[in-house]
Design a protein around this motif. Structure first.
Motif, PDB file in Angstrom:
ATOM      1  N   VAL A 176       0.845  -1.195   0.000  1.00 33.97           N
ATOM      2  CA  VAL A 176       0.000   0.000   0.000  1.00 33.97           C
ATOM      3  C   VAL A 176       0.882   1.247   0.000  1.00 33.97           C
ATOM      4  CG1 VAL A 176      -1.867   1.237   1.145  1.00 33.97           C
ATOM      5  CG2 VAL A 176      -1.720  -1.255   1.348  1.00 33.97           C
ATOM      6  N   PRO A 177       0.689   2.163  -0.955  1.00 33.53           N
ATOM      7  CA  PRO A 177       1.472   3.405  -0.952  1.00 33.53           C
ATOM      8  C   PRO A 177       1.300   4.167   0.355  1.00 33.53           C
ATOM      9  CG  PRO A 177       0.351   3.131  -3.047  1.00 33.53           C
ATOM     10  CD  PRO A 177      -0.196   2.076  -2.130  1.00 33.53           C
ATOM     11  N   LYS A 178       2.336   4.850   0.754  1.00 37.54           N
ATOM     12  CA  LYS A 178       2.317   5.593   2.022  1.00 37.54           C
ATOM     13  C   LYS A 178       1.916   7.050   1.838  1.00 37.54           C
ATOM     14  CE  LYS A 178       3.893   1.905   4.064  1.00 37.54           C
ATOM     15  NZ  LYS A 178       4.053   1.023   2.875  1.00 37.54           N
ATOM     16  N   LYS A 179       1.841   7.480   0.573  1.00 37.78           N
ATOM     17  CA  LYS A 179       1.469   8.861   0.286  1.00 37.78           C
ATOM     18  C   LYS A 179       0.394   8.903  -0.799  1.00 37.78           C
ATOM     19  CE  LYS A 179       5.901  11.141   1.317  1.00 37.78           C
ATOM     20  NZ  LYS A 179       6.952  12.033   0.749  1.00 37.78           N
ATOM     21  N   ALA A 180      -0.338  10.011  -0.819  1.00 38.47           N
ATOM     22  CA  ALA A 180      -1.351  10.210  -1.849  1.00 38.47           C
ATOM     23  C   ALA A 180      -1.448  11.695  -2.167  1.00 38.47           C
ATOM     24  CB  ALA A 180      -2.706   9.688  -1.385  1.00 38.47           C
ATOM     25  N   ILE A 181      -1.997  12.009  -3.326  1.00 36.73           N
ATOM     26  CA  ILE A 181      -2.347  13.385  -3.665  1.00 36.73           C
ATOM     27  C   ILE A 181      -3.859  13.490  -3.563  1.00 36.73           C
ATOM     28  CG2 ILE A 181      -2.336  12.789  -6.142  1.00 36.73           C
ATOM     29  CD1 ILE A 181      -1.565  15.740  -6.686  1.00 36.73           C
ATOM     30  N   THR A 182      -4.335  14.525  -2.906  1.00 38.88           N
ATOM     31  CA  THR A 182      -5.768  14.633  -2.648  1.00 38.88           C
ATOM     32  C   THR A 182      -6.278  16.056  -2.803  1.00 38.88           C
ATOM     33  OG1 THR A 182      -7.517  14.148  -1.028  1.00 38.88           O
ATOM     34  CG2 THR A 182      -5.439  14.978  -0.158  1.00 38.88           C
ATOM     35  N   MET A 183      -7.493  16.180  -3.238  1.00 45.16           N
ATOM     36  CA  MET A 183      -8.177  17.466  -3.228  1.00 45.16           C
ATOM     37  C   MET A 183      -8.295  17.919  -1.779  1.00 45.16           C
ATOM     38  SD  MET A 183     -11.976  18.260  -4.829  1.00 45.16           S
ATOM     39  CE  MET A 183     -11.655  17.293  -6.306  1.00 45.16           C
ATOM     40  N   GLY A 184      -8.077  19.188  -1.510  1.00 43.93           N
ATOM     41  CA  GLY A 184      -8.126  19.699  -0.148  1.00 43.93           C
ATOM     42  C   GLY A 184      -9.550  19.930   0.333  1.00 43.93           C
ATOM     43  N   MET A 185      -9.693  20.069   1.647  1.00 48.91           N
ATOM     44  CA  MET A 185     -11.015  20.283   2.232  1.00 48.91           C
ATOM     45  C   MET A 185     -11.641  21.594   1.769  1.00 48.91           C
ATOM     46  SD  MET A 185     -12.008  17.676   3.926  1.00 48.91           S
ATOM     47  CE  MET A 185     -13.472  18.445   4.634  1.00 48.91           C
ATOM     48  N   GLY A 186     -10.814  22.579   1.489  1.00 52.56           N
ATOM     49  CA  GLY A 186     -11.342  23.850   1.021  1.00 52.56           C
ATOM     50  C   GLY A 186     -12.055  23.710  -0.307  1.00 52.56           C
ATOM     51  N   LYS A 187     -11.430  22.987  -1.243  1.00 52.02           N
ATOM     52  CA  LYS A 187     -12.036  22.790  -2.559  1.00 52.02           C
ATOM     53  C   LYS A 187     -13.283  21.913  -2.455  1.00 52.02           C
ATOM     54  CE  LYS A 187     -10.374  24.418  -5.492  1.00 52.02           C
ATOM     55  NZ  LYS A 187     -10.563  25.784  -5.996  1.00 52.02           N
ATOM     56  N   ILE A 188     -13.240  20.893  -1.591  1.00 55.58           N
ATOM     57  CA  ILE A 188     -14.406  20.041  -1.377  1.00 55.58           C
ATOM     58  C   ILE A 188     -15.573  20.869  -0.848  1.00 55.58           C
ATOM     59  CG2 ILE A 188     -15.338  18.165   0.042  1.00 55.58           C
ATOM     60  CD1 ILE A 188     -12.526  16.874  -0.128  1.00 55.58           C
ATOM     61  N   MET A 189     -15.287  21.745   0.100  1.00 57.55           N
ATOM     62  CA  MET A 189     -16.341  22.549   0.710  1.00 57.55           C
ATOM     63  C   MET A 189     -16.879  23.625  -0.221  1.00 57.55           C
ATOM     64  SD  MET A 189     -17.078  21.412   3.748  1.00 57.55           S
ATOM     65  CE  MET A 189     -17.741  22.768   4.732  1.00 57.55           C
ATOM     66  N   GLU A 190     -16.173  23.904  -1.308  1.00 60.09           N
ATOM     67  CA  GLU A 190     -16.664  24.857  -2.302  1.00 60.09           C
ATOM     68  C   GLU A 190     -17.706  24.248  -3.231  1.00 60.09           C
ATOM     69  OE1 GLU A 190     -13.365  26.434  -4.436  1.00 60.09           O
ATOM     70  OE2 GLU A 190     -12.552  27.525  -2.717  1.00 60.09           O
ATOM     71  N   ALA A 191     -17.853  22.929  -3.216  1.00 64.91           N
ATOM     72  CA  ALA A 191     -18.850  22.275  -4.079  1.00 64.91           C
ATOM     73  C   ALA A 191     -20.245  22.785  -3.721  1.00 64.91           C
ATOM     74  CB  ALA A 191     -18.775  20.768  -3.903  1.00 64.91           C
ATOM     75  N   LYS A 192     -21.077  22.968  -4.724  1.00 67.07           N
ATOM     76  CA  LYS A 192     -22.423  23.480  -4.482  1.00 67.07           C
ATOM     77  C   LYS A 192     -23.267  22.487  -3.684  1.00 67.07           C
ATOM     78  CE  LYS A 192     -22.443  26.171  -8.788  1.00 67.07           C
ATOM     79  NZ  LYS A 192     -21.141  25.699  -9.314  1.00 67.07           N
ATOM     80  N   GLU A 193     -23.024  21.207  -3.896  1.00 65.41           N
ATOM     81  CA  GLU A 193     -23.777  20.157  -3.214  1.00 65.41           C
ATOM     82  C   GLU A 193     -22.841  18.995  -2.924  1.00 65.41           C
ATOM     83  OE1 GLU A 193     -27.986  17.661  -3.862  1.00 65.41           O
ATOM     84  OE2 GLU A 193     -27.052  18.732  -5.538  1.00 65.41           O
ATOM     85  N   ILE A 194     -23.022  18.378  -1.768  1.00 65.28           N
ATOM     86  CA  ILE A 194     -22.187  17.247  -1.367  1.00 65.28           C
ATOM     87  C   ILE A 194     -23.067  16.045  -1.067  1.00 65.28           C
ATOM     88  CG2 ILE A 194     -20.665  16.355   0.448  1.00 65.28           C
ATOM     89  CD1 ILE A 194     -19.425  19.140   0.630  1.00 65.28           C
ATOM     90  N   LEU A 195     -22.661  14.892  -1.591  1.00 66.67           N
ATOM     91  CA  LEU A 195     -23.335  13.634  -1.295  1.00 66.67           C
ATOM     92  C   LEU A 195     -22.326  12.680  -0.680  1.00 66.67           C
ATOM     93  CD1 LEU A 195     -25.693  11.599  -1.496  1.00 66.67           C
ATOM     94  CD2 LEU A 195     -24.856  11.033  -3.798  1.00 66.67           C
ATOM     95  N   LEU A 196     -22.534  12.321   0.576  1.00 68.40           N
ATOM     96  CA  LEU A 196     -21.649  11.385   1.263  1.00 68.40           C
ATOM     97  C   LEU A 196     -22.343  10.041   1.407  1.00 68.40           C
ATOM     98  CD1 LEU A 196     -19.280  12.007   4.216  1.00 68.40           C
ATOM     99  CD2 LEU A 196     -20.856  10.083   4.339  1.00 68.40           C
ATOM    100  N   LEU A 197     -21.646   8.980   1.047  1.00 69.34           N
ATOM    101  CA  LEU A 197     -22.166   7.623   1.158  1.00 69.34           C
ATOM    102  C   LEU A 197     -21.432   6.879   2.264  1.00 69.34           C
ATOM    103  CD1 LEU A 197     -22.331   6.665  -2.635  1.00 69.34           C
ATOM    104  CD2 LEU A 197     -24.086   7.776  -1.222  1.00 69.34           C
ATOM    105  N   ALA A 198     -22.179   6.126   3.063  1.00 70.39           N
ATOM    106  CA  ALA A 198     -21.565   5.352   4.154  1.00 70.39           C
ATOM    107  C   ALA A 198     -22.238   3.996   4.240  1.00 70.39           C
ATOM    108  CB  ALA A 198     -21.693   6.087   5.480  1.00 70.39           C
ATOM    109  N   SER A 199     -21.424   2.953   4.292  1.00 67.70           N
ATOM    110  CA  SER A 199     -21.954   1.593   4.347  1.00 67.70           C
ATOM    111  C   SER A 199     -21.092   0.742   5.267  1.00 67.70           C
ATOM    112  CB  SER A 199     -21.978   0.984   2.943  1.00 67.70           C
ATOM    113  OG  SER A 199     -22.387  -0.364   2.975  1.00 67.70           O
TER     114      SER A 199
END
Length: 264
Positions: A176-199
C-alpha cells in the motif's frame, strides 16, 4: 445543513444515490461532478452504467474531477484510482476523455501538478456535486485527521489506519502506498452540493461524529456540518449509532428510507 437518509442496505443506498445523480446529470448541463473511489461507490457506478446502457442517461457533457490518487502508481496499475474509475465507470459510458480529471500519481513537479489541478476545477466553474465516502477515522478523500487541514490540493502522508483499511485491495499491507495526492477540504467545501455515502458498521462511529460531533480537524468529516447543502445516504449498519436518536436538530434532518421518495 445535513440531510441524513437511511437506506435499508448497500443496494438500497446505491439506488438512492444513483437517483440523485441521475436527476442532477439531466438537470445541469454541463455538470461538474466530483467523484470518489473505494468499495462504497462501486454500487452507485454500477447503477449509473445500467441507466446509461438502457438509454436513460447521457454523459457526453459531464465533466468529472476525482478526489485523489496514490503517489507512485501509474494509471495502468490495477490498484490506482485511475484504473478503478475506468474499470467501474468510465469505460462503460460515453464520457469524453478530455472531460475526465484525475490527479496523477507519478509526476516530476509537485507544485505544478497541484496548481494545474486546482486551476482545472476553477476553469470548469467549480464542482456542482461532490460524491464522498468516509474513512473509519473520518477522513474525506485523503484528508487525514491532524492538527490542521489543507485547503487546496496537496500531498499527504497516509495514517496507519488508512493504510491498514486499504490493504484489502493489495496483495499485502507493505504494497500500500504511504502517500497520496488529494483534493483539499477547502475545494471540497466549495462544491455546491455534497453527497456522502456510508456503508457498513465499521463506518458507524465516524458517521455519528460527522453528524453529531464537535467540528474538529481530528475528524475531518465533521466539517461537513458547516456546508449549506449536504446529503448523507447511509445503510442501517453505518447509521445504527444515530438513526434511532436523530429526528431533527440544528444541523441534521433525518429521513427514513421508506418516506424519502425524492431529493430536493
Amino acid at each position: 445543513m445535513i440531510q441524513l437518509i437511511i437506506a435499508n442496505n448497500y443496494e438500497d443506498m446505491s439506488k438512492k444515490a444513483s437517483k440523485l445523480l441521475i436527476s442532477r446529470i439531466k438537470d445541469t448541463i454541463p455538470l461538474n461532478l466530483g467523484l470518489a473511489t473505494g468499495s462504497t461507490p462501486v454500487g452507485l457506478y454500477k447503477e449509473l452504467v445500467t441507466e446509461y446502457a438502457n438509454g436513460n442517461l447521457d454523459f457526453e457533457h459531464t465533466r468529472t474531477f476525482n478526489l485523489d490518487e496514490y503517489i507512485g502508481l501509474s494509471p495502468y496499475n490495477p490498484n490506482s484510482y485511475s484504473y478503478y474509475m475506468w474499470k467501474h465507470f468510465f469505460s462503460h459510458i460515453n464520457i469524453r476523455k478530455e472531460n475526465i480529471h484525475i490527479p496523477p500519481g507519478i509526476f516530476a513537479n509537485e507544485q505544478k501538478v497541484i496548481d494545474d489541478y486546482e486551476e482545472a476545477i476553477v476553469q470548469a466553474g467549480g464542482i456542482d456535486l461532490q460524491v464522498l465516502g468516509i474513512g473509519a477515522n473520518g477522513h474525506i478523500g485523503f484528508n487525514e485527521p491532524g492538527e490542521s487541514l489543507s485547503v487546496s490540493t496537496h500531498i499527504v502522508e497516509l495514517k496507519s489506519e488508512t493504510i491498514k483499511a486499504n490493504s484489502r485491495f493489495f496483495e499485502n499491507k507493505d504494497e500500500v502506498p504511504k502517500k497520496a495526492i488529494t483534493m483539499g477540504m477547502g475545494k471540497i467545501m466549495e462544491a455546491k452540493e455534497i453527497l456522502l455515502l456510508a456503508s457498513g458498521k465499521e463506518k458507524a462511529k465516524a458517521l455519528a461524529q460527522t453528524v453529531k460531533g464537535i467540528v474538529e480537524t481530528h475528524c475531518p468529516s465533521t466539517i461537513l456540518q458547516i456546508h449549506p447543502n449536504v446529503k448523507i445516504i447511509a445503510d442501517k449498519e453505518a447509521s445504527f449509532l444515530i438513526a434511532d436518536r436523530i429526528r431533527a436538530s440544528n444541523n441534521c434532518i433525518l429521513f427514513s428510507s421508506d418516506r424519502m421518495e425524492q431529493y430536493g
